[in-house]
Design an enzyme around this catalytic site. Structure first.
Site, mmCIF file in Angstrom:
data_model
loop_
_atom_site.group_PDB
_atom_site.id
_atom_site.type_symbol
_atom_site.label_atom_id
_atom_site.label_comp_id
_atom_site.label_asym_id
_atom_site.label_seq_id
_atom_site.Cartn_x
_atom_site.Cartn_y
_atom_site.Cartn_z
ATOM 1 N N HIS A 166 1.229 -1.141 -0.277
ATOM 2 C CA HIS A 166 0.038 -0.154 -0.037
ATOM 3 C C HIS A 166 0.887 1.331 0.063
ATOM 4 O O HIS A 166 1.719 1.731 1.169
ATOM 5 C CB HIS A 166 -1.133 -0.167 0.989
ATOM 6 C CG HIS A 166 -1.742 -1.260 1.501
ATOM 7 N ND1 HIS A 166 -1.816 -1.936 2.884
ATOM 8 C CD2 HIS A 166 -2.549 -1.618 0.345
ATOM 9 C CE1 HIS A 166 -2.985 -2.823 2.230
ATOM 10 N NE2 HIS A 166 -2.728 -2.943 1.247
ATOM 11 N N GLU A 169 1.242 4.218 2.702
ATOM 12 C CA GLU A 169 1.482 4.130 3.914
ATOM 13 C C GLU A 169 3.955 3.796 4.073
ATOM 14 O O GLU A 169 4.260 2.169 4.580
ATOM 15 C CB GLU A 169 1.276 2.616 4.322
ATOM 16 C CG GLU A 169 0.125 2.106 4.316
ATOM 17 C CD GLU A 169 -0.428 0.595 4.332
ATOM 18 O OE1 GLU A 169 0.315 -0.229 4.718
ATOM 19 O OE2 GLU A 169 -1.523 0.446 4.603
ATOM 20 N N HIS A 259 3.819 -3.014 6.636
ATOM 21 C CA HIS A 259 2.520 -2.054 6.822
ATOM 22 C C HIS A 259 2.486 -0.766 7.634
ATOM 23 O O HIS A 259 2.724 -1.058 8.585
ATOM 24 C CB HIS A 259 1.112 -2.838 7.144
ATOM 25 C CG HIS A 259 0.793 -3.387 5.594
ATOM 26 N ND1 HIS A 259 0.283 -3.123 4.021
ATOM 27 C CD2 HIS A 259 1.531 -4.641 5.140
ATOM 28 C CE1 HIS A 259 0.324 -4.181 3.186
ATOM 29 N NE2 HIS A 259 0.532 -4.953 4.062
ATOM 30 N N GLU A 335 2.758 -4.081 11.690
ATOM 31 C CA GLU A 335 2.134 -2.493 11.321
ATOM 32 C C GLU A 335 2.580 -1.581 12.507
ATOM 33 O O GLU A 335 2.443 -1.352 13.606
ATOM 34 C CB GLU A 335 0.306 -2.755 11.408
ATOM 35 C CG GLU A 335 -0.491 -3.698 10.609
ATOM 36 C CD GLU A 335 -1.106 -3.330 9.524
ATOM 37 O OE1 GLU A 335 -0.263 -1.833 9.063
ATOM 38 O OE2 GLU A 335 -1.650 -3.760 8.522
#
Length: 375
Positions: A166, A169, A259, A335
């Protein structure tokens, strides 16, 4: 006064900018997609003016909960980024700021430019144990770069790290920069020890097209790469196709997919509990990895995160699940927050590029802790 976004990773639409105290903006959608949230733009000609910048479609963005307790980042030189208080009323995100210079940049998070990406891989290849190769071309014709670090040997563990599926990010590639800095530091005993026992395969940017286009989640074809791992195609998701093909060639013992999360103000991991092949062996490796990560860096925690999938209910189009199932290996999504780490908040900088790098360098410790038990 002028607002522009015609540069690497730029994204904004100007609705009205006639008055500094009522600048009206909208975030542009990813190309061929309904995703939107990333923004990055330049404001010129407003030095010492009290500006009110209003992102009118904040509530229409993909993750509106991401605006709660969120403060944007700004920079005068694109090197040093700081937080500016933001206000979200459930519809509009408002930033009130008086620039101290004639030119200032605002962004959703500290950008990681394609030029810096090229410098990163160029610097990495200066290390004797690092080789650069190109897995293939993206839809826009950019190279998909792979770093192979360590001397390949059938007896060594094969460890893969990928980042920025993504593209918005950006903390993910800052993480990789920190990781590479530690691993390739000849004075880092842990890095040197790892390279005696493992080969690392690193894709610092899985989605260079989306990164340059200023997308949040998709590539040039409008594909969310982290939903393409079951049946990737050259037409829609060549980035995943080439990486998965190379993984089949090298084999794989540990996989980390890096991410950022819009809403949760914590650093955490998501594992493969819902995979059909999930076992006590993988569970033990997960627990050992997480415990070592917590000890290595207090910015990491395991209390808050995503709900775990029920047994057998994992989404196998997602990279972490698919690779964990395909190779029966320890597989995590890591994350980081767009906001701040609520456990260790920093008012001036929030979660930052620098802290992302530090988290990346500290991941060597949990990797080392499980290395001998991966197979």
């Amino acid at each position: 006064m002028r607002i522009s976004a015609q540069f690497d990773a730029g994204n904004i639409e100007v609705v009205s900018a006639e008055s500094a105290n009522d600048i009206q903006l909208k975030v542009r959608k990813d190309n061929q997609s309904e995703f939107l949230q990333w923004f990055h733009f330049r404001l010129q000609g407003a030095k010492n003016q009290a500006c009110s910048l209003n992102i009118l479609n904040a509530s229409e963005c993909s993750y509106p909960d991401g605006w709660k307790d969120y403060n944007i980042v700004a920079s005068y030189d694109k090197e040093h980024w700081f937080r500016i208080p933001s206000r979200y009323d459930g519809k509009t995100l408002t930033i009130e700021h008086t620039p101290e210079e004639n030119s200032i940049y605002y962004a959703y998070f500290t950008p990681y430019s394609f030029e810096r990406h090229q410098e990163l891989i160029g610097h990495a290849q200066n290390h004797a144990q690092c080789e650069i190769s190109t897995l293939g071309s993206t839809i826009d014709g950019r190279d998909l770069d792979l770093l192979t670090i360590g001397q390949p040997d059938r007896n060594k563990k094969k460890i893969w790290l990928i980042a920025r599926q993504h593209p918005g990010e950006t903390m993910a590639e800052w993480f990789i920069e920190g990781f590479l800095g530690a691993l390739l530091d000849d004075s880092n005993a842990l890095g040197q020890t790892l390279l005696k026992q493992a080969v690392f395969y690193v894709v610092p940017n899985m989605n260079p097209d989306g990164s340059v286009r200023g997308n949040l989640r998709t590539n040039a074809a409008g594909a969310n790469l982290n939903r393409e791992w079951q049946t990737p195609t050259l037409e829609k998701s060549p980035e995943v196709y080439y990486v998965k093909e190379k993984m089949q060639e090298t084999g794989l013992d540990l996989f980390l997919d890096i991410h950022g999360d819009e809403a949760l103000p914590y650093n955490f991991v998501a594992g493969t509990e819902g995979n059909p092949s999930y076992s006590a062996r993988i569970q033990n490796l997960e627990e050992q990895f997480k415990a070592a990560f917590i000890k290595a860096n207090p910015d990491f925690q395991d209390q808050y995160g995503y709900d775990k999938d029920k047994p057998g209910q994992a989404n196998l189009t997602v990279a972490c699940n698919n690779i964990g199932e395909t190779f029966d290996c320890l597989s995590f999504t890591i994350e980081m927050p767009f906001k701040d780490n609520a456990n260790l908040p920093c008012k001036e900088f929030g979660w930052s590029a620098e802290r992302s790098e530090q988290l990346g360098s500290s991941v060597l410790h949990p990797i080392y802790s499980v290395l001998d038990q991966l197979r």
